[in-house]
Design a protein around this motif. Structure first.
Motif, mmCIF file in Angstrom:
data_model
loop_
_atom_site.group_PDB
_atom_site.id
_atom_site.type_symbol
_atom_site.label_atom_id
_atom_site.label_comp_id
_atom_site.label_asym_id
_atom_site.label_seq_id
_atom_site.Cartn_x
_atom_site.Cartn_y
_atom_site.Cartn_z
ATOM 1 N N THR A 70 15.771 -0.624 1.624
ATOM 2 C CA THR A 70 16.411 -0.792 0.323
ATOM 3 C C THR A 70 16.142 -2.197 -0.206
ATOM 4 O O THR A 70 16.230 -3.172 0.532
ATOM 5 N N GLY A 71 15.781 -2.271 -1.494
ATOM 6 C CA GLY A 71 15.535 -3.557 -2.132
ATOM 7 C C GLY A 71 14.107 -4.060 -2.004
ATOM 8 O O GLY A 71 13.754 -5.060 -2.610
ATOM 9 N N ARG A 72 13.272 -3.376 -1.239
ATOM 10 C CA ARG A 72 11.870 -3.772 -1.069
ATOM 11 C C ARG A 72 10.993 -2.948 -1.998
ATOM 12 O O ARG A 72 11.432 -1.959 -2.583
ATOM 13 N N ALA A 73 9.713 -3.340 -2.103
ATOM 14 C CA ALA A 73 8.781 -2.631 -2.979
ATOM 15 C C ALA A 73 7.390 -2.635 -2.357
ATOM 16 O O ALA A 73 7.011 -3.586 -1.662
ATOM 17 N N VAL A 74 6.644 -1.575 -2.645
ATOM 18 C CA VAL A 74 5.272 -1.427 -2.159
ATOM 19 C C VAL A 74 4.491 -0.621 -3.193
ATOM 20 O O VAL A 74 5.067 0.210 -3.895
ATOM 21 N N ALA A 75 3.193 -0.876 -3.277
ATOM 22 C CA ALA A 75 2.377 -0.212 -4.307
ATOM 23 C C ALA A 75 1.437 0.826 -3.713
ATOM 24 O O ALA A 75 0.985 0.698 -2.575
ATOM 25 N N THR A 76 1.156 1.842 -4.530
ATOM 26 C CA THR A 76 0.122 2.837 -4.233
ATOM 27 C C THR A 76 -0.684 3.058 -5.510
ATOM 28 O O THR A 76 -0.356 2.516 -6.567
ATOM 29 N N THR A 77 -1.680 3.898 -5.393
ATOM 30 C CA THR A 77 -2.400 4.364 -6.573
ATOM 31 C C THR A 77 -1.413 5.057 -7.510
ATOM 32 O O THR A 77 -0.336 5.482 -7.079
ATOM 33 N N ALA A 78 -1.809 5.212 -8.759
ATOM 34 C CA ALA A 78 -0.981 5.947 -9.714
ATOM 35 C C ALA A 78 -1.472 7.378 -9.898
ATOM 36 O O ALA A 78 -0.902 8.129 -10.691
ATOM 37 N N GLY A 79 -2.527 7.753 -9.183
ATOM 38 C CA GLY A 79 -3.008 9.121 -9.291
ATOM 39 C C GLY A 79 -3.350 9.492 -10.723
ATOM 40 O O GLY A 79 -4.105 8.790 -11.390
ATOM 41 N N ASN A 80 -2.753 10.562 -11.206
ATOM 42 C CA ASN A 80 -3.028 11.075 -12.545
ATOM 43 C C ASN A 80 -2.176 10.447 -13.652
ATOM 44 O O ASN A 80 -2.284 10.854 -14.808
#
Length: 169
Positions: A63-73
């Motif tokens: 909780t409170g953390r963030a991580v990125a991935t592709t946005a796909g479509n």
């Protein structure tokens, strides 16, 4: 200085460098914004989330953390997943909600994102009161040093839009 705009609508339909997902800790999809982003973004988002779970986040994203991935479509380069806190009358959790916004902006800076779209984190099934969520969101974005040029709060209904408008107006 970061410009803040309000958008009444569906976050999966906006165009931004990064779209923030109000994820659950599993990162594997869910209801609300999380489910909508996974559905519209397609299987590429889930595939990257599964890789994150298999590597750095075996127990889930805290909780409170963030991580990125592709946005796909989606009409974005990245999805930044953040886990908001469940509202509690017994525990003091506003700092965890603020951390979602700060951490998402930190990840956006690492990625080089200049435009970021946020939902109203924790206001759905996590039951955070809308006026308080708007205060925390807007105040945190305004006080967080970032290279992001524009933050859009994409708000699904009039109640959310009005609460955020009172904080930004």
């Amino acid at each position: 200085m970061t410009t803040i705009t309000l958008v009444r609508g569906d976050i999966t339909r906006v165009s931004a460098d990064a779209i923030v997902n109000a994820a659950n800790s599993s990162l594997l999809g869910g209801g609300g914004v999380d489910g909508a982003i996974h559905r519209r973004g397609g299987p590429a988002i889930l595939e990257e989330c599964r890789r994150l779970r298999a590597s750095r986040y075996g127990r889930g994203l805290p909780t409170g953390r963030a991580v990125a991935t592709t946005a796909g479509n989606l009409d974005a380069r990245w999805v930044i997943h953040t886990v908001g806190p469940v509202h509690s009358a017994e525990e003091d959790r506003p700092e965890l909600l603020a951390s979602c916004y700060r951490e998402s902006l930190r990840v956006a800076d690492e990625l080089g994102a200049r435009t970021v779209a946020f939902p109203a984190i924790s206001t759905g099934v996590y039951r955070w009161p809308m006026d308080d969520a708007a205060r925390i969101a807007v105040d945190t974005v305004r006080s967080t040093p970032t290279r992001v040029e524009e933050v859009s709060f994409v708000l699904f209904d009039d109640r959310a839009y009005d609460a955020f408008a009172r904080r930004t107006g």
